[in-house]
Design a protein around this motif. Structure first.
Motif, mmCIF file in Angstrom:
data_model
loop_
_atom_site.group_PDB
_atom_site.id
_atom_site.type_symbol
_atom_site.label_atom_id
_atom_site.label_comp_id
_atom_site.label_asym_id
_atom_site.label_seq_id
_atom_site.Cartn_x
_atom_site.Cartn_y
_atom_site.Cartn_z
ATOM 1 N N PHE A 270 0.816 -1.213 0.000
ATOM 2 C CA PHE A 270 0.000 0.000 0.000
ATOM 3 C C PHE A 270 0.852 1.267 0.000
ATOM 4 O O PHE A 270 0.339 2.357 -0.257
ATOM 5 C CB PHE A 270 -0.910 0.037 1.232
ATOM 6 N N ASN A 271 2.129 1.131 0.320
ATOM 7 C CA ASN A 271 3.021 2.275 0.404
ATOM 8 C C ASN A 271 3.059 3.011 -0.942
ATOM 9 O O ASN A 271 3.531 2.463 -1.938
ATOM 10 C CB ASN A 271 4.431 1.809 0.791
ATOM 11 N N PRO A 272 2.566 4.246 -1.001
ATOM 12 C CA PRO A 272 2.484 4.949 -2.297
ATOM 13 C C PRO A 272 3.828 5.397 -2.844
ATOM 14 O O PRO A 272 3.916 5.812 -4.002
ATOM 15 C CB PRO A 272 1.598 6.165 -1.959
ATOM 16 N N TRP A 273 4.871 5.317 -2.041
ATOM 17 C CA TRP A 273 6.192 5.791 -2.480
ATOM 18 C C TRP A 273 7.118 4.665 -2.924
ATOM 19 O O TRP A 273 8.233 4.892 -3.324
ATOM 20 C CB TRP A 273 6.851 6.586 -1.357
ATOM 21 N N ILE A 274 6.627 3.424 -2.831
ATOM 22 C CA ILE A 274 7.442 2.280 -3.242
ATOM 23 C C ILE A 274 6.578 1.342 -4.076
ATOM 24 O O ILE A 274 5.404 1.106 -3.753
ATOM 25 C CB ILE A 274 7.998 1.524 -2.007
ATOM 26 N N ALA A 275 7.134 0.801 -5.130
ATOM 27 C CA ALA A 275 6.397 -0.123 -5.994
ATOM 28 C C ALA A 275 6.467 -1.530 -5.417
ATOM 29 O O ALA A 275 7.461 -2.237 -5.577
ATOM 30 C CB ALA A 275 6.991 -0.102 -7.407
ATOM 31 N N ASN A 276 5.436 -1.922 -4.719
ATOM 32 C CA ASN A 276 5.348 -3.269 -4.151
ATOM 33 C C ASN A 276 4.157 -3.992 -4.767
ATOM 34 O O ASN A 276 3.075 -3.420 -4.884
ATOM 35 C CB ASN A 276 5.181 -3.219 -2.630
ATOM 36 N N ALA A 277 4.345 -5.231 -5.146
ATOM 37 C CA ALA A 277 3.263 -5.997 -5.762
ATOM 38 C C ALA A 277 2.399 -6.659 -4.690
ATOM 39 O O ALA A 277 2.896 -7.126 -3.673
ATOM 40 C CB ALA A 277 3.849 -7.061 -6.683
ATOM 41 N N PHE A 278 1.081 -6.679 -4.945
ATOM 42 C CA PHE A 278 0.174 -7.371 -4.038
ATOM 43 C C PHE A 278 0.265 -8.878 -4.293
ATOM 44 O O PHE A 278 0.535 -9.326 -5.404
ATOM 45 C CB PHE A 278 -1.268 -6.913 -4.269
ATOM 46 N N THR A 279 -0.006 -9.647 -3.233
ATOM 47 C CA THR A 279 -0.096 -11.086 -3.404
ATOM 48 C C THR A 279 -1.431 -11.417 -4.063
ATOM 49 O O THR A 279 -2.346 -10.575 -4.130
ATOM 50 C CB THR A 279 -0.004 -11.819 -2.054
ATOM 51 N N GLU A 280 -1.569 -12.652 -4.524
ATOM 52 C CA GLU A 280 -2.822 -13.070 -5.168
ATOM 53 C C GLU A 280 -3.998 -12.955 -4.202
ATOM 54 O O GLU A 280 -5.098 -12.520 -4.591
ATOM 55 C CB GLU A 280 -2.682 -14.518 -5.664
ATOM 56 N N VAL A 281 -3.772 -13.326 -2.945
ATOM 57 C CA VAL A 281 -4.838 -13.251 -1.938
ATOM 58 C C VAL A 281 -5.216 -11.796 -1.680
ATOM 59 O O VAL A 281 -6.403 -11.453 -1.575
ATOM 60 C CB VAL A 281 -4.400 -13.938 -0.632
ATOM 61 N N GLN A 282 -4.216 -10.921 -1.572
ATOM 62 C CA GLN A 282 -4.506 -9.505 -1.361
ATOM 63 C C GLN A 282 -5.295 -8.919 -2.527
ATOM 64 O O GLN A 282 -6.224 -8.128 -2.329
ATOM 65 C CB GLN A 282 -3.212 -8.725 -1.146
ATOM 66 N N GLU A 283 -4.928 -9.273 -3.748
ATOM 67 C CA GLU A 283 -5.646 -8.790 -4.929
ATOM 68 C C GLU A 283 -7.114 -9.209 -4.874
ATOM 69 O O GLU A 283 -8.021 -8.411 -5.163
ATOM 70 C CB GLU A 283 -5.002 -9.348 -6.206
ATOM 71 N N GLU A 284 -7.351 -10.458 -4.484
ATOM 72 C CA GLU A 284 -8.727 -10.968 -4.395
ATOM 73 C C GLU A 284 -9.518 -10.202 -3.337
ATOM 74 O O GLU A 284 -10.665 -9.799 -3.567
ATOM 75 C CB GLU A 284 -8.694 -12.462 -4.054
ATOM 76 N N ILE A 285 -8.905 -9.987 -2.168
ATOM 77 C CA ILE A 285 -9.568 -9.254 -1.092
ATOM 78 C C ILE A 285 -9.883 -7.823 -1.521
ATOM 79 O O ILE A 285 -10.992 -7.314 -1.295
ATOM 80 C CB ILE A 285 -8.692 -9.247 0.179
ATOM 81 N N LEU A 286 -8.926 -7.162 -2.158
ATOM 82 C CA LEU A 286 -9.118 -5.769 -2.575
ATOM 83 C C LEU A 286 -10.181 -5.645 -3.666
ATOM 84 O O LEU A 286 -10.961 -4.677 -3.676
ATOM 85 C CB LEU A 286 -7.794 -5.179 -3.059
ATOM 86 N N ASN A 287 -10.232 -6.615 -4.564
ATOM 87 C CA ASN A 287 -11.259 -6.583 -5.609
ATOM 88 C C ASN A 287 -12.661 -6.682 -5.001
ATOM 89 O O ASN A 287 -13.579 -5.961 -5.400
ATOM 90 C CB ASN A 287 -11.041 -7.729 -6.598
ATOM 91 N N ILE A 288 -12.810 -7.576 -4.033
ATOM 92 C CA ILE A 288 -14.110 -7.725 -3.372
ATOM 93 C C ILE A 288 -14.423 -6.486 -2.539
ATOM 94 O O ILE A 288 -15.557 -5.990 -2.546
ATOM 95 C CB ILE A 288 -14.125 -8.994 -2.492
ATOM 96 N N ALA A 289 -13.410 -5.959 -1.835
ATOM 97 C CA ALA A 289 -13.610 -4.762 -1.014
ATOM 98 C C ALA A 289 -14.042 -3.581 -1.873
ATOM 99 O O ALA A 289 -14.928 -2.804 -1.490
ATOM 100 C CB ALA A 289 -12.329 -4.420 -0.259
ATOM 101 N N TYR A 290 -13.443 -3.440 -3.048
ATOM 102 C CA TYR A 290 -13.814 -2.339 -3.951
ATOM 103 C C TYR A 290 -15.246 -2.530 -4.448
ATOM 104 O O TYR A 290 -16.015 -1.556 -4.544
ATOM 105 C CB TYR A 290 -12.849 -2.282 -5.137
ATOM 106 N N SER A 291 -15.612 -3.752 -4.756
ATOM 107 C CA SER A 291 -16.978 -4.023 -5.232
ATOM 108 C C SER A 291 -18.002 -3.744 -4.138
ATOM 109 O O SER A 291 -19.105 -3.267 -4.415
ATOM 110 C CB SER A 291 -17.087 -5.480 -5.699
ATOM 111 N N VAL A 292 -17.628 -4.035 -2.874
ATOM 112 C CA VAL A 292 -18.508 -3.725 -1.746
ATOM 113 C C VAL A 292 -18.737 -2.217 -1.669
ATOM 114 O O VAL A 292 -19.853 -1.743 -1.449
ATOM 115 C CB VAL A 292 -17.911 -4.257 -0.426
#
Length: 340
Positions: A27-49
């Motif tokens: 989540f750090n906006p100053w560093i390029a860090n990739a989300f894990t597959e599980v995090q991507e899934e959680i964030l996609n559902i959270a955004y849809s909510v």
């Protein structure tokens, strides 16, 4: 040392430790860090909510509303991850604070800082890439303090109440983990009875426990009722996670596949040394049992995600603090007295 100065230094130390952990966050906006597959899934559902879709009815998620609503709230002000980064950092700050408070029950302030930093930072990045287990780490760090306080001081109604709240939060986060908290409550019910607590105190224990459950159940029940997804929650989260329990062998390999498991051996060594030194070790022996119990419960969960090892990481604060406490006396340091 001046009391206010001391508190200021404690606060700054925890801020520094939290800052080091936060650098590794995706989540750090100053560093390029990739989300894990599980995090991507959680964030996609959270955004849809956030967009108005109903969790478990229109969205196929298997974590509780605590997970999706936490990350979904971060999307309310902006589509970026800045607010989520702030929320995550605040969550980790509180986690590290309670790791420090727990460590102070077993060692001096200086080594409590060292222990909290070690548990939070070692295997840098693992905590912030954990998905739902990052929230579980927060709950577990609170639980560590509530348990340690009562092992040291006996039944404390407010810690019993807060431990029951921890159980409720886990039930609406990932129900499969709730068995660990249920075992803790049953353990304390037996322990306090064996310790000879009077009838009034024992009734207070159960009353505090029930009050803690109600504190979580009422708002979560209203949430499920309002969105009419209670039945779907039971099916997609509770039933799903409970039916996946049983893959112990593979789960055990995942939980133990981390250098942190050496903390179990460290705790055993600390117990042996303290026995030789004629120090009280009953609470440390109990803590060893608690760690083993947590490992078993986590290993029984389905899917065997790499983040499972984070679920028990907070419990290693006591082994680290206990071994560091052996240096207190030679260095002229001491454990501070605590109020209830």
């Amino acid at each position: 040392m001046n009391k206010n100065l001391k508190r200021c230094l404690e606060f700054l130390a925890i801020v520094v430790i939290t800052g080091i952990v936060a650098i590794s966050s995706p989540f750090n906006p100053w560093i390029a860090n990739a989300f894990t597959e599980v995090q991507e899934e959680i964030l996609n559902i959270a955004y849809s909510v956030r967009e108005g879709y109903l969790a478990y009815v229109e969205l196929d998620g298997h974590y509780g509303p605590v997970v999706y609503e936490f990350f979904g709230l971060g999307y309310l002000p902006t589509d970026t991850h800045l607010v989520q980064f702030i929320m995550e950092t605040a969550l980790n700050f509180v986690s590290i604070l309670f790791l420090y408070k727990t460590a102070k029950l077993y060692t001096s302030n200086i080594f409590a800082w060292v222990a909290a930093a070690a548990v939070a930072i070692f295997e840098w990045g693992a905590l912030t890439h954990a998905g739902a287990e990052e929230i579980l780490f927060f709950v577990m760090s609170l639980t560590c303090y509530h348990v340690a306080r009562q092992l040291k001081s006996g039944m404390l109604s407010h810690h019993t109440y807060l431990l029951a709240i921890d159980l409720g939060l886990v039930l609406f986060l990932q129900p499969g983990y709730v068995f660990f908290w249920a075992i803790l409550i049953v353990f304390f019910a037996i322990k306090f009875k064996v310790d000879g607590i009077d009838g009034k105190g024992y009734r207070t224990f159960w009353l505090s426990t029930i009050e803690g459950w109600i504190t979580v159940a009422v708002p979560m029940g209203l949430y499920l009722w309002y969105f009419k997804n209670g039945a779907a929650f039971l099916q997609n989260v509770v039933s799903y996670n409970m039916s996946n329990i049983g893959s112990f062998g593979e789960g055990l390999r995942v939980v133990l596949a981390t250098p942190w498991t050496i903390a179990i051996a460290i705790l055993v060594i600390a117990i042996i040394i303290k026995v030789v030194m004629n120090e009280k070790v009953s609470d440390l022996c109990i803590w060893l049992g608690i760690i083993i119990c947590a490992i078993i419960v986590v290993a029984l969960q389905g899917e065997n995600l790499d983040s499972f090892k984070i679920a028990v990481k907070a419990l290693y604060i006591v082994p680290v603090a206990s071994i560091l406490s052996l240096l207190d006396k030679p260095l002229g340091l001491k454990i501070e007295e605590r109020d209830n």
